[in-house]
Design an enzyme around this catalytic site. Sequence first.
Site, PDB file in Angstrom:
ATOM      1  N   HIS A   1       0.839  -1.206   0.000  1.00 30.67           N
ATOM      2  CA  HIS A   1       0.000   0.000   0.000  1.00 30.67           C
ATOM      3  C   HIS A   1       0.880   1.264   0.000  1.00 30.67           C
ATOM      4  O   HIS A   1       0.619   2.220  -0.727  1.00 30.67           O
ATOM      5  CB  HIS A   1      -0.881   0.061   1.261  1.00 30.67           C
ATOM      6  CG  HIS A   1      -1.946  -0.988   1.356  1.00 30.67           C
ATOM      7  ND1 HIS A   1      -2.095  -1.799   2.453  1.00 30.67           N
ATOM      8  CD2 HIS A   1      -2.946  -1.343   0.505  1.00 30.67           C
ATOM      9  CE1 HIS A   1      -3.137  -2.607   2.277  1.00 30.67           C
ATOM     10  NE2 HIS A   1      -3.672  -2.355   1.097  1.00 30.67           N
TER      11      HIS A   1
ATOM     12  N   SER B   1      -2.960  -7.789   3.288  1.00 32.61           N
ATOM     13  CA  SER B   1      -3.224  -7.530   4.708  1.00 32.61           C
ATOM     14  C   SER B   1      -3.694  -8.809   5.391  1.00 32.61           C
ATOM     15  O   SER B   1      -3.307  -9.092   6.532  1.00 32.61           O
ATOM     16  CB  SER B   1      -4.297  -6.451   4.862  1.00 32.61           C
ATOM     17  OG  SER B   1      -3.868  -5.241   4.309  1.00 32.61           O
TER      18      SER B   1
ATOM     19  N   ARG C   1      -2.033  -6.234  -7.945  1.00 31.60           N
ATOM     20  CA  ARG C   1      -0.895  -7.093  -7.638  1.00 31.60           C
ATOM     21  C   ARG C   1      -0.724  -8.184  -8.681  1.00 31.60           C
ATOM     22  O   ARG C   1       0.368  -8.515  -9.089  1.00 31.60           O
ATOM     23  CB  ARG C   1      -1.084  -7.762  -6.267  1.00 31.60           C
ATOM     24  CG  ARG C   1      -0.899  -6.813  -5.132  1.00 31.60           C
ATOM     25  CD  ARG C   1      -1.487  -7.366  -3.871  1.00 31.60           C
ATOM     26  NE  ARG C   1      -2.937  -7.401  -3.956  1.00 31.60           N
ATOM     27  CZ  ARG C   1      -3.736  -7.696  -2.959  1.00 31.60           C
ATOM     28  NH1 ARG C   1      -3.217  -8.045  -1.792  1.00 31.60           N
ATOM     29  NH2 ARG C   1      -5.035  -7.670  -3.105  1.00 31.60           N
TER      30      ARG C   1
ATOM     31  N   LYS D   1     -17.280  -5.356   6.529  1.00 30.17           N
ATOM     32  CA  LYS D   1     -16.114  -6.176   6.869  1.00 30.17           C
ATOM     33  C   LYS D   1     -15.925  -6.131   8.377  1.00 30.17           C
ATOM     34  O   LYS D   1     -16.394  -5.237   9.042  1.00 30.17           O
ATOM     35  CB  LYS D   1     -14.863  -5.614   6.184  1.00 30.17           C
ATOM     36  CG  LYS D   1     -14.863  -5.833   4.686  1.00 30.17           C
ATOM     37  CD  LYS D   1     -13.480  -5.633   4.094  1.00 30.17           C
ATOM     38  CE  LYS D   1     -13.478  -5.939   2.603  1.00 30.17           C
ATOM     39  NZ  LYS D   1     -12.153  -5.744   1.997  1.00 30.17           N
TER      40      LYS D   1
HETATM   41  P1  ADP Z   1     -10.194  -3.035  -0.040  1.00 32.42           P
HETATM   42  O1  ADP Z   1     -11.021  -3.616   1.054  1.00 32.42           O
HETATM   43  O2  ADP Z   1     -10.786  -1.785  -0.634  1.00 32.42           O
HETATM   44  O3  ADP Z   1      -9.759  -4.016  -1.092  1.00 32.42           O
HETATM   45  P2  ADP Z   1      -7.428  -3.068   0.842  1.00 32.42           P
HETATM   46  O4  ADP Z   1      -6.834  -2.306   1.981  1.00 32.42           O
HETATM   47  O5  ADP Z   1      -7.383  -4.551   0.907  1.00 32.42           O
HETATM   48  O6  ADP Z   1      -8.883  -2.507   0.704  1.00 32.42           O
HETATM   49  O7  ADP Z   1      -6.722  -2.643  -0.522  1.00 32.42           O
HETATM   50  C1  ADP Z   1      -6.768  -1.321  -0.990  1.00 32.42           C
HETATM   51  C2  ADP Z   1      -6.124  -1.257  -2.354  1.00 32.42           C
HETATM   52  O8  ADP Z   1      -4.739  -1.570  -2.255  1.00 32.42           O
HETATM   53  C3  ADP Z   1      -6.692  -2.250  -3.377  1.00 32.42           C
HETATM   54  O9  ADP Z   1      -6.698  -1.646  -4.644  1.00 32.42           O
HETATM   55  C4  ADP Z   1      -5.720  -3.393  -3.334  1.00 32.42           C
HETATM   56  O10 ADP Z   1      -5.674  -4.095  -4.564  1.00 32.42           O
HETATM   57  C5  ADP Z   1      -4.421  -2.638  -3.119  1.00 32.42           C
HETATM   58  N1  ADP Z   1      -3.395  -3.468  -2.503  1.00 32.42           N
HETATM   59  C6  ADP Z   1      -3.510  -4.355  -1.505  1.00 32.42           C
HETATM   60  N2  ADP Z   1      -2.336  -4.948  -1.214  1.00 32.42           N
HETATM   61  C7  ADP Z   1      -1.434  -4.417  -2.075  1.00 32.42           C
HETATM   62  C8  ADP Z   1      -0.034  -4.634  -2.343  1.00 32.42           C
HETATM   63  N3  ADP Z   1       0.659  -5.537  -1.648  1.00 32.42           N
HETATM   64  N4  ADP Z   1       0.531  -3.913  -3.304  1.00 32.42           N
HETATM   65  C9  ADP Z   1      -0.179  -3.028  -4.018  1.00 32.42           C
HETATM   66  N5  ADP Z   1      -1.485  -2.787  -3.868  1.00 32.42           N
HETATM   67  C10 ADP Z   1      -2.123  -3.468  -2.905  1.00 32.42           C
END
Ligand code: ADP
Length: 161
Positions: A19, A130, A92, A43
């Site tokens: 992120h 996450s 990803r 969630k």
């Molecule tokens: P959501 O519940 O909206 O998916 P997340 O916190 O899981 O929220 O993810 C937010 C954004 O960050 C999404 O677009 C997800 O694909 C991206 N994301 C999650 N992990 C990574 C990572 N390791 N590298 C790049 N982008 C990521």
Amino acid sequence: MPGKVALYPGTFDPMTNGHLDIVQRCAKLFDLIVVGVAVNPGKQPLLNVEERLAVVRRATADIANVEVHRFEGLTVKYAQEISARYLLRGLRAISDFEYELQMAMMNRTMAAEIETFFVVPDAQYSFLSSSMIKSIAKMDGDVASFVPAAALEALQRKFAS
Ligand code: ADP
């Protein structure tokens, strides 16, 4: 808000180095990045929204054009409220693509003026999620190299209690 404002929405439970990589890349391209931490009642996050906000704020404190705010409800509505014309999402792997494309299309139907940008993180972060980090941390595994220090501390507090 000034210039080109981009909203990076997510749950950030917790923020990972993937992120953070997306935020760092996009901070060079837009005038202001607003990281929107979703309250997301659907969630069941491990960290509450205040804890998630605090982690993202600490992790991005040294990037001048980043703000971190919580939001509830539709992402596009929040983007309109803060005059953000761009939505940032991380991609990803191909497995992210179908869901992200569907969401981008729905968001465009609701708010045609908002453009979704997909950003690819550095390869070393492309396997991070996450949920996997939470699973490892829960079993007392070492996740220090996958998350910012603030996230590590939040996870340690959570699993110590
Ligand atoms: P959501 O519940 O909206 O998916 P997340 O916190 O899981 O929220 O993810 C937010 C954004 O960050 C999404 O677009 C997800 O694909 C991206 N994301 C999650 N992990 C990574 C990572 N390791 N590298 C790049 N982008 C990521």
